[in-house]
Design a protein around this motif. Structure first.
Motif, short mmCIF file in Angstrom:
data_model
loop_
_atom_site.label_atom_id
_atom_site.label_comp_id
_atom_site.label_asym_id
_atom_site.label_seq_id
_atom_site.Cartn_x
_atom_site.Cartn_y
_atom_site.Cartn_z
N GLN A 85 38.21 41.48 53.76
CA GLN A 85 39.48 40.82 53.49
C GLN A 85 40.69 41.71 53.79
OE1 GLN A 85 39.30 37.57 52.78
NE2 GLN A 85 37.06 37.88 52.90
N GLY A 86 40.44 42.92 54.30
CA GLY A 86 41.53 43.81 54.67
C GLY A 86 42.02 44.70 53.54
N SER A 87 41.41 44.61 52.37
CA SER A 87 41.82 45.45 51.25
C SER A 87 41.13 46.81 51.33
CB SER A 87 41.49 44.78 49.92
OG SER A 87 40.09 44.53 49.84
N VAL A 88 41.74 47.81 50.71
CA VAL A 88 41.17 49.16 50.72
C VAL A 88 39.97 49.20 49.78
CG1 VAL A 88 41.59 51.60 50.30
CG2 VAL A 88 43.43 50.17 51.20
N GLU A 89 38.80 49.46 50.33
CA GLU A 89 37.57 49.51 49.54
C GLU A 89 37.01 50.94 49.43
OE1 GLU A 89 36.57 47.06 47.91
OE2 GLU A 89 37.56 45.35 48.84
N LEU A 90 37.49 51.85 50.26
CA LEU A 90 37.00 53.23 50.21
C LEU A 90 37.32 53.84 48.86
CD1 LEU A 90 35.74 55.64 51.75
CD2 LEU A 90 38.06 56.24 52.50
N ALA A 91 36.31 54.41 48.20
CA ALA A 91 36.52 54.91 46.84
C ALA A 91 35.47 55.94 46.48
CB ALA A 91 36.47 53.75 45.84
N VAL A 92 35.78 56.70 45.44
CA VAL A 92 34.83 57.63 44.84
C VAL A 92 34.24 56.94 43.62
CG1 VAL A 92 34.50 59.90 43.81
CG2 VAL A 92 36.21 59.60 45.62
N LYS A 93 32.93 56.78 43.62
CA LYS A 93 32.28 56.07 42.53
C LYS A 93 32.06 57.01 41.34
CE LYS A 93 28.20 53.39 41.27
NZ LYS A 93 26.87 52.89 41.68
#
Length: 260
Positions: A198-206
């Motif tokens: 959907q174009g949202s930022v999904e990159l993350a530190v879990k």
């Protein structure tokens, strides 16, 4: 009668003279060494830009390696390249403190904890022999547990896949949040995707370890730093801010569409 050399007046005169001489020496040294200090800062910055892009080579001068990098100024408000300032003399970090070149961020929007966002900043492009973009390196920053983490994230030509990520300045706790410098942890970012469908930022530190059997986590997440929850959260927040709509997302959209 000769004056008393140990009198308070004479002691104060000597102390004042020593202070004056020391002040002159320190001031002179600061002026003389300033160009060297600036050159070393620039060299270190370039070294970290190359490292983020996975291009830093041992045995080759940083200046020589950096010749393949094109430095461009962009306007974060418009998401376009700008010629407002000369990249040879422009200092993005100085502009953050300049009210004419930056703006205060409302608390509700300041997920990275940076306080102010500059209007202009520098980005770094690496093109192939035909002038096609191969790698784009973006400056990022955000608050961790004890300090602001300053770093770079490098994206492949699709402007979504991470080529490299790292910090060059911070004051996080060694062995805990300081593990952001651990090469094994940084390598986890390589190949991860920034944006979801959907174009949202999904990159993350879990928080904890990534479930590799989960497609979303395997594509967009890296393992959290053990014992450094707030630093991990800070890294996620700065990524979401700078790759989001208030950061570089408008520029990336324009660049992909050929309108930057």
């Amino acid at each position: 009668m000769s004056s008393n050399k140990d009198s308070i007046t004479n002691v104060l005169k000597v102390a004042l003279l020593v202070c004056l001489v020391c002040a002159i020496v320190v001031s002179t040294a600061a002026v003389v060494l300033r160009p060297v200090q600036q050159e070393n800062r620039q060299l270190d910055l370039r070294r970290n830009i190359l490292a983020a892009a996975g291009l830093l080579q041992d045995g080759v001068s940083v200046q020589e390696q950096f010749e393949q990098v094109e430095t461009r100024l962009i306007n974060l408000e418009t998401g376009e390249f700008s010629d407002e300032f000369d990249t040879e003399t422009f200092e993005p970090r100085d502009s953050i403190r300049d009210p004419a070149l930056s703006k205060s961020i409302p608390d509700s929007e300041d997920i990275a904890g940076i306080g102010r966002r500059e209007q202009y900043t520098e980005v770094y492009l690496i093109n192939d022999s035909e002038g096609q973009l191969q790698t784009l390196i973006l400056p990022v920053r955000g608050y961790g547990l004890w300090s602001t983490l300053w770093g770079f994230i490098a994206l492949n030509s699709d402007l979504n896949t991470v080529r490299g990520f790292g910090f060059y300045e911070h004051a996080e706790t060694p062995g805990l949040g300081g593990e952001v410098d651990n090469p094994n942890w940084k390598e986890q970012f390589e190949g991860k995707e920034v944006y979801g469908d959907q174009g949202s930022v999904e990159l993350a530190v879990k928080k904890g370890s990534v479930n590799r059997s989960n497609e979303m986590e395997a594509t967009h997440m890296v393992d959290g730093l053990s014992g450094a929850t707030l630093t991990s959260r800070g890294v996620t927040s700065l990524i979401q801010y700078w790759l989001g709509e208030r950061g570089f997302k408008p520029f990336l959209t324009n660049l992909e569409a050929g309108e930057a």
